[in-house]
Design an enzyme around this catalytic site. Sequence first.
Site: not given
Ligand code: DAK
Length: 257
Positions: A65, A108, A131
């Site tokens: 997300a 997500g 997360e």
């Molecule tokens: N959100 C926003 N932007 C994101 C993102 C994310 N989840 N993942 C990547 N990006 C963006 C980065 O900010 C970056 O943007 P700029 O800085 O260039 O503007 C661009 O994508 C490229 O990412 P990186 O520069 O970080 O790329 P790397 O190759 O260095 O790293 C990575 C890739 C996937 C390891 C890293 O980007 C990362 O750790 N991303 C976050 C992963 C994460 O924590 N995901 C979980 C998010 S929480 C619900 C439904 C759904 C949810 C909750 C509740 N309900 C139904 C109640 C879901 C929650 C989640 O998913």
Amino acid sequence: MDFIKVTEQKEPFVALVELNRPKELNALNRQLMLELLETMQTLDKNDNVRAIVLTGNDQAFAAGADIKQMADQSAIDMLMVDQFSTWDQIRKTKKPIIAAVSGFALGGGCELTMMCDIIIASETAKFGQPEIKIGTIPGAGGTQRLTKAVGKSKAMELILTGRFLSAEDALFYGLVSKVVPVEMYLHEALQLGKEIAQQSPVAVQLAKEAVNRSFETQLDEGLAFERKNFYLTFASADQKEGMKAFIEKRKPTYSGK
Ligand code: DAK
């Protein structure tokens, strides 16, 4: 549609749905999820579509997300606005959905793959529920579906550390049904979609419902549900056609009635 691309492949009726926010690794913001829901609801009603393949790109299925959109929200905002209800509704899609996954399927994104019916992965796929690293926990089924898919110990390890699961390990633990080279994952998923699309759509829908029921009920209730759906197939022209074709030694033609 800004973030979703749909291509319908005729004969036999598979729709390809692509998440299209590549610069943000397909981070699932509200607009994208609304577009995805609208797409799934439209495809569900389209008689020409019998299977759906959902994919991202080679680098990312989806990295979760949109953290930037969520970061400042309060619990009460989320509760009252109920913006996440789109996720629950996507899960209700009746047609079979195959996730074709390459690169990151995190948070997500991983949960979205697990809402699909079958997962085909490229060798570069990385699954995870990271997360915990940003001070929260899975919210779209990760604690439940990942645990059912890979077992308690592995699910706990992944969810409590945020580690990623490689494609090879995802296959070993039963999260995905096949791993293929990156050039092949989409082709493989589309082929699978075509094979499913050749079956009776009535039987496919009833079978999907019955398999999903096994996640929600005790065995007795699940068996009773399966039995009723089995009987229900005998109300379809497709069951008559399927069995007649077998006896006449020819290929069946299913009308979806
Ligand atoms: N959100 C926003 N932007 C994101 C993102 C994310 N989840 N993942 C990547 N990006 C963006 C980065 O900010 C970056 O943007 P700029 O800085 O260039 O503007 C661009 O994508 C490229 O990412 P990186 O520069 O970080 O790329 P790397 O190759 O260095 O790293 C990575 C890739 C996937 C390891 C890293 O980007 C990362 O750790 N991303 C976050 C992963 C994460 O924590 N995901 C979980 C998010 S929480 C619900 C439904 C759904 C949810 C909750 C509740 N309900 C139904 C109640 C879901 C929650 C989640 O998913």
